[in-house]
Design an enzyme around this catalytic site. Structure first.
Site, PDB file in Angstrom:
ATOM      1  N   GLU A  43       0.850  -1.198   0.000  1.00  0.00           N
ATOM      2  CA  GLU A  43       0.000   0.000   0.000  1.00  0.00           C
ATOM      3  C   GLU A  43       0.887   1.250   0.000  1.00  0.00           C
ATOM      4  O   GLU A  43       0.557   2.255  -0.628  1.00  0.00           O
ATOM      5  CB  GLU A  43      -0.922   0.049   1.228  1.00  0.00           C
ATOM      6  CG  GLU A  43      -1.825  -1.151   1.408  1.00  0.00           C
ATOM      7  CD  GLU A  43      -3.059  -1.145   0.507  1.00  0.00           C
ATOM      8  OE1 GLU A  43      -3.068  -0.407  -0.487  1.00  0.00           O
ATOM      9  OE2 GLU A  43      -3.987  -1.903   0.815  1.00  0.00           O
ATOM     10  N   HIS A  62      -5.617   2.620   4.139  1.00  0.00           N
ATOM     11  CA  HIS A  62      -5.296   1.186   4.130  1.00  0.00           C
ATOM     12  C   HIS A  62      -4.081   0.914   5.015  1.00  0.00           C
ATOM     13  O   HIS A  62      -4.066  -0.046   5.785  1.00  0.00           O
ATOM     14  CB  HIS A  62      -5.036   0.696   2.707  1.00  0.00           C
ATOM     15  CG  HIS A  62      -6.231   0.869   1.809  1.00  0.00           C
ATOM     16  ND1 HIS A  62      -6.190   0.707   0.451  1.00  0.00           N
ATOM     17  CD2 HIS A  62      -7.518   1.205   2.103  1.00  0.00           C
ATOM     18  CE1 HIS A  62      -7.387   0.935  -0.057  1.00  0.00           C
ATOM     19  NE2 HIS A  62      -8.214   1.248   0.933  1.00  0.00           N
ATOM     20  N   TYR A 122      -3.711  -0.759  12.707  1.00  0.00           N
ATOM     21  CA  TYR A 122      -4.774  -1.100  13.662  1.00  0.00           C
ATOM     22  C   TYR A 122      -4.832  -2.622  13.875  1.00  0.00           C
ATOM     23  O   TYR A 122      -4.964  -3.097  14.999  1.00  0.00           O
ATOM     24  CB  TYR A 122      -6.095  -0.553  13.111  1.00  0.00           C
ATOM     25  CG  TYR A 122      -7.334  -0.816  13.927  1.00  0.00           C
ATOM     26  CD1 TYR A 122      -7.372  -0.545  15.290  1.00  0.00           C
ATOM     27  CD2 TYR A 122      -8.483  -1.323  13.312  1.00  0.00           C
ATOM     28  CE1 TYR A 122      -8.540  -0.776  16.025  1.00  0.00           C
ATOM     29  CE2 TYR A 122      -9.642  -1.556  14.037  1.00  0.00           C
ATOM     30  CZ  TYR A 122      -9.669  -1.285  15.398  1.00  0.00           C
ATOM     31  OH  TYR A 122     -10.814  -1.515  16.109  1.00  0.00           O
ATOM     32  N   GLU A 146      -2.352  -3.480  -8.343  1.00  0.00           N
ATOM     33  CA  GLU A 146      -3.632  -3.375  -7.617  1.00  0.00           C
ATOM     34  C   GLU A 146      -4.706  -4.252  -8.267  1.00  0.00           C
ATOM     35  O   GLU A 146      -5.588  -4.759  -7.579  1.00  0.00           O
ATOM     36  CB  GLU A 146      -4.121  -1.916  -7.607  1.00  0.00           C
ATOM     37  CG  GLU A 146      -3.240  -0.975  -6.835  1.00  0.00           C
ATOM     38  CD  GLU A 146      -3.886   0.403  -6.663  1.00  0.00           C
ATOM     39  OE1 GLU A 146      -3.915   1.151  -7.652  1.00  0.00           O
ATOM     40  OE2 GLU A 146      -4.358   0.702  -5.560  1.00  0.00           O
ATOM     41  N   GLU A 179     -10.064  -0.593  -3.820  1.00  0.00           N
ATOM     42  CA  GLU A 179      -9.159  -1.008  -4.906  1.00  0.00           C
ATOM     43  C   GLU A 179      -9.906  -1.057  -6.241  1.00  0.00           C
ATOM     44  O   GLU A 179      -9.348  -0.709  -7.277  1.00  0.00           O
ATOM     45  CB  GLU A 179      -8.510  -2.371  -4.626  1.00  0.00           C
ATOM     46  CG  GLU A 179      -7.603  -2.447  -3.399  1.00  0.00           C
ATOM     47  CD  GLU A 179      -6.505  -1.405  -3.342  1.00  0.00           C
ATOM     48  OE1 GLU A 179      -6.158  -0.812  -4.381  1.00  0.00           O
ATOM     49  OE2 GLU A 179      -5.985  -1.158  -2.239  1.00  0.00           O
ATOM     50  N   HIS A 193      -9.706   2.234  -7.521  1.00  0.00           N
ATOM     51  CA  HIS A 193      -8.332   2.594  -7.914  1.00  0.00           C
ATOM     52  C   HIS A 193      -8.006   2.013  -9.295  1.00  0.00           C
ATOM     53  O   HIS A 193      -7.389   2.666 -10.130  1.00  0.00           O
ATOM     54  CB  HIS A 193      -7.324   2.075  -6.892  1.00  0.00           C
ATOM     55  CG  HIS A 193      -7.547   2.645  -5.529  1.00  0.00           C
ATOM     56  ND1 HIS A 193      -6.858   2.212  -4.419  1.00  0.00           N
ATOM     57  CD2 HIS A 193      -8.392   3.618  -5.101  1.00  0.00           C
ATOM     58  CE1 HIS A 193      -7.281   2.892  -3.372  1.00  0.00           C
ATOM     59  NE2 HIS A 193      -8.207   3.747  -3.751  1.00  0.00           N
TER      60      HIS A 193
HETATM   61 MN    MN Z   1      -5.133   0.975  -4.018  1.00  0.00          MN
HETATM   62 FE    FE Z   2      -4.843   0.116  -1.166  1.00  0.00          FE
END
Ligand code: MN
Ligand code: FE
Length: 361
Positions: free
Chosen positions: A98, A132, A138, A201, A235, A238
């Site tokens: 990422e 992301h 997290y 991706e 994604e 994207h």
């Molecule tokens: Mn992405």
């Molecule tokens: Fe991503």
């Protein structure tokens, strides 16, 4: 002469001659360079629409409860060591991947494109990569995973190193003043956009996505699964941003679209597929999550061909069917409207109210 321009549910009156001049000066590359972010008049409608759509999908990692995941992570009876390994691998790979995607947007693609609405959607894209990355932090902190272990995975596992090298070399080549009037440099940028959007991706993320979602389907690590589903939905957008960017770049620069270049891109995708299959065979215990390796590899062929199709390139494995329809269902953006619950839907509602007339225009 004045003309009314409609953007979403807003309208603007522009001086026609000035608007036409500004419109004509907008190009994916080699257009007017300006610091004033002149979005009007919009030339690349898709970019603004995707920006709105991406914004409507906003999510925050901490909104997703991790209690069940933490319980399962500590319980030797519910989950196996192999399943823990898959989670570690997913977190390790995506933590770095990422970052690479976000870095390429900010330091290569957003730097080189000139139309403001393209920069707008790329800014949102980069921000989503930050979300992301933050979601992975997290997960790491919730489960108490040693972050160095995840980093080491990225550096020591040879099939991951090769996937990494495949994308970073096409990014590194573009980090300098690049004369984008030269066809060979235009091709370098087009290839970068193709590699990041369609190969990385669009294809190479799907091996691990599939693994984690198959655990999710068995009610294992529901919080992590949920975050990966949100990530996947992002994604999909994207891939679409980079697909449109690629198509418009080619459309405006027909000189680069030679048979030779098309074949170069197609074989680049073939390399991406090979790297992903090597990684799956080497690292992913596909059988352990109840899937057959052959089907899983075939899924990569299927996905890669959808990406090639999307940008008008010849297929690598024509006729291959999707062997994992349930995975497609989980990933299909069109079906996800009712699929996501809670906070994310609320964001969508707020945003769709605001843009209630978008569809009428
Ligand atoms: Mn992405
Ligand atoms: Fe991503």
């Amino acid at each position: 002469m004045h003309k009314t321009f409609i953007v979403g549910n807003k309208s603007f009156v522009l001086d026609q001659a000035k608007a036409e001049e500004a419109f004509a000066a907008k190009r994916v590359i080699n257009g007017r360079e300006t610091m004033t972010f002149n979005l009007l008049p919009l030339k690349y409608q898709w970019a603004y629409e995707l920006y709105r759509k991406m914004k409507a999908n906003h999510w925050e990692p901490e909104d997703i409860p991790m209690g069940k995941d933490i319980e399962q992570w500590r319980d030797a009876k519910t989950v196996t060591d192999i399943e823990r390994w898959i989670i570690r691998m997913g977190i390790g790979y995506f933590s770095a991947a990422e970052g690479i995607v976000g870095d390429n947007i900010q330091h290569v693609v957003r730097e080189l494109v000139t139309a403001p609405e393209l920069k707008l959607v790329l800014g949102r894209h980069a921000h989503e990569e930050n979300i992301h990355a933050d979601s992975l932090l997290y997960m790491i902190s919730s489960l108490g995973i040693n972050p160095h272990e995840c980093e080491a995975m990225f550096e020591d596992v040879q099939t991951i190193v090769r996937k990494n090298e495949f994308v970073t070399r096409i990014s590194r080549d573009l980090r300098r003043d690049l004369d984008l009037t030269r066809p060979e440099n235009k091709r370098l940028l087009a290839k970068n956009i193709f590699v990041f959007g369609q190969c990385m991706e669009g294809t190479q993320f799907y091996g691990l996505f599939g693994m984690i979602l198959s655990l999710y389907r068995q009610n294992k690590f529901p919080g992590i699964g949920q975050m990966f589903r949100y990530t996947l939905r992002d994604e999909s957008n994207h891939i679409e941003v980079f697909r449109n960017l690629f198509m418009d770049l080619v459309e405006e620069n027909r000189d680069i679209w030679t048979a030779e270049f098309k074949e170069e891109l197609r074989s680049t995708m073939a390399e991406a597929v090979q790297l992903e299959k090597d990684f799956i065979r080497d690292c992913l215990p596909v059988n352990a999550v109840g899937l057959a390796v052959d089907e899983f590899l075939q899924y990569i062929d299927y996905i890669a061909d959808r990406r090639l199709e999307g940008v008008g390139l010849g297929l690598l494995a024509p006729g291959v069917k999707n062997p994992l329809p349930w995975l497609a269902e989980m990933m299909d953006i069109k079906k996800e409207q009712n699929f996501f619950e809670g906070r994310v839907t609320e964001y969508q509602k707020a945003s769709s109210l605001e843009g209630a007339h978008d569809d009428d225009l």
